[in-house]
Every structure is written in structure tokens, then in C-alpha cells.
Design a protein around this motif. Structure first.
Motif, PDB file in Angstrom:
ATOM      1  N   ARG A 114      63.635  -7.084  13.976  1.00 41.83           N
ATOM      2  CA  ARG A 114      62.473  -6.340  14.451  1.00 41.83           C
ATOM      3  C   ARG A 114      62.917  -5.065  15.146  1.00 41.83           C
ATOM      4  NH1 ARG A 114      58.162  -7.889  11.605  1.00 41.83           N
ATOM      5  NH2 ARG A 114      57.688 -10.108  11.808  1.00 41.83           N
ATOM      6  N   VAL A 115      62.126  -4.008  14.991  1.00 41.39           N
ATOM      7  CA  VAL A 115      62.489  -2.701  15.538  1.00 41.39           C
ATOM      8  C   VAL A 115      61.299  -2.121  16.309  1.00 41.39           C
ATOM      9  CG1 VAL A 115      63.240  -0.345  15.021  1.00 41.39           C
ATOM     10  CG2 VAL A 115      64.113  -2.260  13.651  1.00 41.39           C
ATOM     11  N   VAL A 116      61.556  -1.764  17.554  1.00 37.56           N
ATOM     12  CA  VAL A 116      60.562  -1.117  18.421  1.00 37.56           C
ATOM     13  C   VAL A 116      61.137   0.218  18.868  1.00 37.56           C
ATOM     14  CG1 VAL A 116      59.298  -1.272  20.612  1.00 37.56           C
ATOM     15  CG2 VAL A 116      59.632  -3.325  19.207  1.00 37.56           C
ATOM     16  N   HIS A 117      60.291   1.225  18.931  1.00 37.95           N
ATOM     17  CA  HIS A 117      60.754   2.534  19.396  1.00 37.95           C
ATOM     18  C   HIS A 117      59.831   3.067  20.476  1.00 37.95           C
ATOM     19  CE1 HIS A 117      62.381   6.523  19.550  1.00 37.95           C
ATOM     20  NE2 HIS A 117      61.272   7.077  19.114  1.00 37.95           N
ATOM     21  N   THR A 118      60.409   3.549  21.566  1.00 36.38           N
ATOM     22  CA  THR A 118      59.662   4.242  22.619  1.00 36.38           C
ATOM     23  C   THR A 118      60.136   5.687  22.667  1.00 36.38           C
ATOM     24  OG1 THR A 118      59.474   2.206  23.934  1.00 36.38           O
ATOM     25  CG2 THR A 118      59.066   4.293  25.063  1.00 36.38           C
ATOM     26  N   PRO A 119      59.302   6.647  22.271  1.00 34.82           N
ATOM     27  CA  PRO A 119      59.738   8.056  22.293  1.00 34.82           C
ATOM     28  C   PRO A 119      59.922   8.613  23.697  1.00 34.82           C
ATOM     29  CG  PRO A 119      57.828   7.726  20.851  1.00 34.82           C
ATOM     30  CD  PRO A 119      57.980   6.480  21.654  1.00 34.82           C
ATOM     31  N   HIS A 120      59.204   8.048  24.691  1.00 35.27           N
ATOM     32  CA  HIS A 120      59.198   8.612  26.049  1.00 35.27           C
ATOM     33  C   HIS A 120      58.725  10.057  26.015  1.00 35.27           C
ATOM     34  CE1 HIS A 120      61.273   5.142  27.853  1.00 35.27           C
ATOM     35  NE2 HIS A 120      61.988   5.122  26.742  1.00 35.27           N
ATOM     36  N   GLY A 121      57.594  10.264  25.383  1.00 33.61           N
ATOM     37  CA  GLY A 121      57.140  11.628  25.114  1.00 33.61           C
ATOM     38  C   GLY A 121      57.535  11.974  23.692  1.00 33.61           C
ATOM     39  N   ALA A 149      56.858  -1.357  15.778  1.00 33.10           N
ATOM     40  CA  ALA A 149      55.918  -0.903  16.803  1.00 33.10           C
ATOM     41  C   ALA A 149      56.465   0.351  17.471  1.00 33.10           C
ATOM     42  CB  ALA A 149      55.680  -1.983  17.845  1.00 33.10           C
ATOM     43  N   ILE A 150      55.587   1.295  17.745  1.00 26.42           N
ATOM     44  CA  ILE A 150      55.935   2.513  18.470  1.00 26.42           C
ATOM     45  C   ILE A 150      55.200   2.465  19.806  1.00 26.42           C
ATOM     46  CG2 ILE A 150      55.907   5.033  18.481  1.00 26.42           C
ATOM     47  CD1 ILE A 150      55.782   4.911  15.397  1.00 26.42           C
ATOM     48  N   VAL A 151      55.969   2.434  20.881  1.00 26.94           N
ATOM     49  CA  VAL A 151      55.389   2.330  22.218  1.00 26.94           C
ATOM     50  C   VAL A 151      55.243   3.722  22.812  1.00 26.94           C
ATOM     51  CG1 VAL A 151      55.687   1.416  24.554  1.00 26.94           C
ATOM     52  CG2 VAL A 151      56.382   0.047  22.575  1.00 26.94           C
ATOM     53  N   TYR A 375      56.957  -8.048  22.318  1.00 26.60           N
ATOM     54  CA  TYR A 375      58.096  -8.695  21.683  1.00 26.60           C
ATOM     55  C   TYR A 375      57.703 -10.068  21.129  1.00 26.60           C
ATOM     56  CZ  TYR A 375      61.488  -5.411  23.829  1.00 26.60           C
ATOM     57  OH  TYR A 375      62.207  -4.312  24.203  1.00 26.60           O
ATOM     58  N   GLN A 376      56.994 -10.844  21.928  1.00 25.11           N
ATOM     59  CA  GLN A 376      56.611 -12.186  21.501  1.00 25.11           C
ATOM     60  C   GLN A 376      55.712 -12.146  20.274  1.00 25.11           C
ATOM     61  OE1 GLN A 376      58.001 -14.805  22.537  1.00 25.11           O
ATOM     62  NE2 GLN A 376      58.896 -14.246  24.509  1.00 25.11           N
ATOM     63  N   ARG A 377      54.816 -11.184  20.224  1.00 25.97           N
ATOM     64  CA  ARG A 377      53.943 -11.057  19.039  1.00 25.97           C
ATOM     65  C   ARG A 377      54.761 -10.711  17.802  1.00 25.97           C
ATOM     66  NH1 ARG A 377      50.775  -8.306  22.810  1.00 25.97           N
ATOM     67  NH2 ARG A 377      51.228  -6.273  21.888  1.00 25.97           N
ATOM     68  N   LEU A 378      55.729  -9.807  17.948  1.00 28.66           N
ATOM     69  CA  LEU A 378      56.531  -9.395  16.799  1.00 28.66           C
ATOM     70  C   LEU A 378      57.441 -10.511  16.298  1.00 28.66           C
ATOM     71  CD1 LEU A 378      57.593  -5.763  17.838  1.00 28.66           C
ATOM     72  CD2 LEU A 378      55.926  -6.417  16.095  1.00 28.66           C
ATOM     73  N   GLY A 385      55.237  -8.785   8.264  1.00 30.89           N
ATOM     74  CA  GLY A 385      56.580  -8.333   7.907  1.00 30.89           C
ATOM     75  C   GLY A 385      56.886  -6.991   8.501  1.00 30.89           C
ATOM     76  N   LEU A 386      58.119  -6.548   8.287  1.00 31.06           N
ATOM     77  CA  LEU A 386      58.567  -5.274   8.823  1.00 31.06           C
ATOM     78  C   LEU A 386      57.727  -4.127   8.296  1.00 31.06           C
ATOM     79  CD1 LEU A 386      62.426  -5.713   8.574  1.00 31.06           C
ATOM     80  CD2 LEU A 386      61.029  -5.785  10.650  1.00 31.06           C
TER      81      LEU A 386
END
Length: 388
Positions: A114-121, A149-151, A375-378, A385-386
């Protein structure tokens, strides 16, 4: 759960603080957490002792740099891919644009996780010239296809991604950047001993700002706006907390404008919370801002905030309620807003109290709870799927 976080710079900036708080929150929930960062991660790194004391494993990737450098970028990609493959992580969480591009590509190449990304702006305006901006937008569009997911820190940040064709609405989750909330206490008067230690006069209004001394943070504009206050507030001082590539240039600007003795450059400090307690007004003049974590910290300290109407800042600083918003790049408007609040101490104090109450919603614990839920949902067996 085994989680890998990847970020370019583990410095004193908001994105680094946010990432470390996330890692600590996950460790305290019993997860195995590894944090990989670029060459700035040394034995002297300011955030290293806290990370290690909380059981966060640190990995240094010397080639993971912020600037575009094909040779180093290739090395960083290979290092991230090897780390992900050997670590057998359940989830990879990348942070900021450059580490997000290389880290997500490495996760794609290493295998299914699983891959999550936070741009922080984002870097879609205010950072680079046209060609480099287009390159980053193209890369973000591609990487979004391989992201679960993109946070984003605010809803506005998600809207700006979608407007440029980055990601799909279903990928975005808004989770604010949390802060350790200080104990609630009434703002006191000036502390003469602290002022003396900082080389400041015992009396006079203190205007402050916290952040990297980089062009996008707008401190040059703030210095010019402060100079425009002129004789109306001769006892006022400007306090800049932070360091960066424009430090010497900004010092020269203060000398050029004849206000060098009224502008103090304090560098990075370990007592920012105490220093906020000495300020009368906080100013956040960014050209591009995902949320404005420093503004939330100032509000939590009971300060009225003058900020630019850019990015996610209007979702944090409520114009006319917790502070004043001005157009980005407008020194005259910024100066007028500071002048107004210096002239109206009751309004300033009322805004500070309103900001203190609003800041309670931005606790680090609440942020970590929201990330844990994501995270738990993913990772749930029935999760889709991805992406891509």
C-alpha cells in the motif's frame, strides 16, 4: 503493521515535524516504523534524538536530495527500492514532492504494498520556474496513478491538485498537520529577562514569524512591510525565527531599508513556544502554503495572526475572527494589517483568544488517529486494490 516513511529533509520545517509526529504516534500504537531521509539526517540532526528515543528506526539516504539531480535521483530511487524490497513493509508513506515521486516509483518497482502520499502543500506555484513546475505536475499526475491515498492538509490543497489533473477525488483524504498543544494559560506581559537575553528592548511591540528563510515563505515581503510602518510604531521589533538560503539576503535588505537594528534574526530555536509567548502579533506571509502549521502554533499560543490569502491558510486563519488575511505579495496590505492590529490591542487580544480555541482541534493526537484510521482501511482484507 510495518510502515516506511520517506522524506527528503528531516529539518525543523513543518513537513518534517508532521512526519516525525506521525511516526511517533504509530510507534506508540505498537507499529514497526522506519523513517528514511536525505543527507541532512546526520548525528547532529535536531529531530534525531526524539525519533530514536521513541523507537523510530532512521535510515539515511545520501542521494535523496531536494534539487533535481538525475544522477543522485537514480541513486535515491535504487536505494528506496532496495529498502522497500528488503524491509517487506505493509505500507509506504511518502512525504513532500521530491521524496514522493522517487518513493512511490520505488514502491511500484519493488512490489505490491500500500502507498500513501502526503504532499505537505505542493510546488505548483511559488517555487520554481515554468518548465520545472510543468515537470513536477507531470510527475505528480503519473505517481498519483500508483498511489492508494493522497493526504492533503486542507480541502483547498486537494482542490488545487485536482484542478491540474493530479489524482482522482476518491484518492484524497484531508488530514490536518497536528501540533503538540501547549498547556492553556493566559498570555502574560513581556519578560524583561528573556528580552534582555535576546538583545531586545524591555518594552515595545514584538512582531514575529517562524519558518525557513526561503523565497516561498515571503520573509522579504514581511521585512518590506515592516519597514513601511515607519514612525507609526518606532518601538516595534520584527523577530524572525528560522534559517534558510535567503538569510544573508534578508539581512542585507534590512540594512538597505535602514531597519537592521529593529529586525532580529534568531535562527532555529528550541524554545519557540516560549518565544511565541513574548510576541504581540504573528505574521505568516507565504506565497504558497499547504496549511500553515506555524500559524496554528501561534494561534495555540493565543496570538492574532496576519497571513496571506493563499493555499490552505484561509481554512486555518479565519479572516476577521482569528486574524487578518491579505493578498499574497502585497507589502502595503500586509503593513496595513499589522498597523491595524498594533493600534487595536483589544481586537488583537480577542482574535488571539478565538485562535487559541480554534487551535484545540489541531492536536497531534487527533492527526495520528485519523492517519491510523486511513491505514487500517487500506490494509483491511476487503479493501479495494491498488490505485491505477
Amino acid at each position: 503493521m510495518k510502515v516506511l516513511h520517506i522524506i527528503t529533509r528531516l529539518d525543523r520545517g513543518g513537513s518534517a515535524d508532521n512526519t516525525l509526529l506521525s511516526c511517533i504516534g504509530q510507534r506508540r500504537r505498537g507499529h514497526e516504523v522506519v523513517l528514511a531521509a536525505g543527507p541532512g539526517l546526520t548525528e547532529e540532526s535536531p529531530l534525531r534524538p526524539r525519533a530514536e528515543s521513541e523507537g523510530v528506526e532512521l535510515v539515511r539516504i545520501p542521494s535523496l536530495v531536494r534539487a533535481v539531480d538525475p544522477l543522485k535521483d537514480w541513486g535515491a530511487l535504487r536505494a528506496c527500492r532496495r529498502l522497500i524490497r528488503e524491509g517487506r513493509f505493509d505500507l509506504v508513506h511518502t512525504h513532500t514532492s521530491k521524496a514522493g515521486i522517487l518513493g512511490r516509483l520505488a514502491a511500484r518497482l519493488a512490489g505490491r504494498c500500500r502507498v500513501v502520499h502526503t504532499p505537505h502543500g505542493h510546488v505548483f506555484y511559488g517555487y520554481f520556474g515554468p518548465w520545472k513546475t510543468r515537470l513536477f505536475v507531470w510527475a505528480e499526475r503519473l505517481m498519483a496513478r500508483w498511489t492508494d491515498a493522497i493526504v492533503t492538509l486542507t480541502d483547498r490543497e486537494a482542490e488545487e491538485h485536482l484542478a491540474l489533473g493530479v489524482g482522482r477525488p476518491s484518492q484524497f483524504v484531508t488530514i490536518f498537520s497536528g501540533i503538540p498543544l501547549p498547556p492553556a494559560k493566559a498570555r502574560g506581559g513581556a519578560d524583561p529577562a528573556r528580552r534582555q537575553a535576546l538583545g531586545l528592548p524591555a518594552e515595545g511591540a514584538l512582531i514575529g514569524s517562524v519558518g525557513r528563510l526561503d523565497p516561498v515563505k515571503g520573509h522579504g515581503l514581511l521585512i518590506r512591510a515592516f519597514a513601511r510602518l515607519g514612525d507609526r510604531h518606532p518601538g516595534a521589533r520584527l523577530i524572525l525565527i528560522g534559517e534558510g538560503e535567503k538569510g544573508e539576503e534578508y539581512r542585507a535588505l534590512a540594512r538597505e531599508l535602514g531597519i537592521a537594528r529593529r529586525v532580529s534574526f534568531l535562527g532555529w530555536r528550541g524554545d519557540v513556544g516560549d518565544l511565541l509567548g513574548e510576541l504581540d502579533l504573528f505574521v505568516f506571509p507565504s506565497r504558497n502554503e499547504g496549511m500553515g502549521r506555524a500559524a496554528v502554533e501561534a494561534m495555540a499560543a493565543g496570538l492574532a495572526v496576519v497571513a496571506t490569502r493563499t493555499g490552505g491558510l484561509p481554512e486555518v486563519v479565519k479572516d476577521g475572527e482569528t486574524g487578518l488575511l491579505v493578498p499574497p505579495g502585497d507589502a502595503a496590505a500586509l503593513s496595513a494589517a499589522m498597523d491595524r492590529l498594533l493600534d487595536r490591542p483589544e481586537e488583537r487580544r480577542a482574535m488571539g483568544e478565538a485562535g487559541r480555541k480554534l487551535a484545540q482541534a489541531y492536536s497531534a493526537e487527533r492527526m495520528c488517529e485519523k492517519i491510523e484510521g486511513l491505514y487500517q482501511r487500506l490494509l483491511a482484507p476487503a479493501a479495494p486494490g491498488l490505485a491505477g
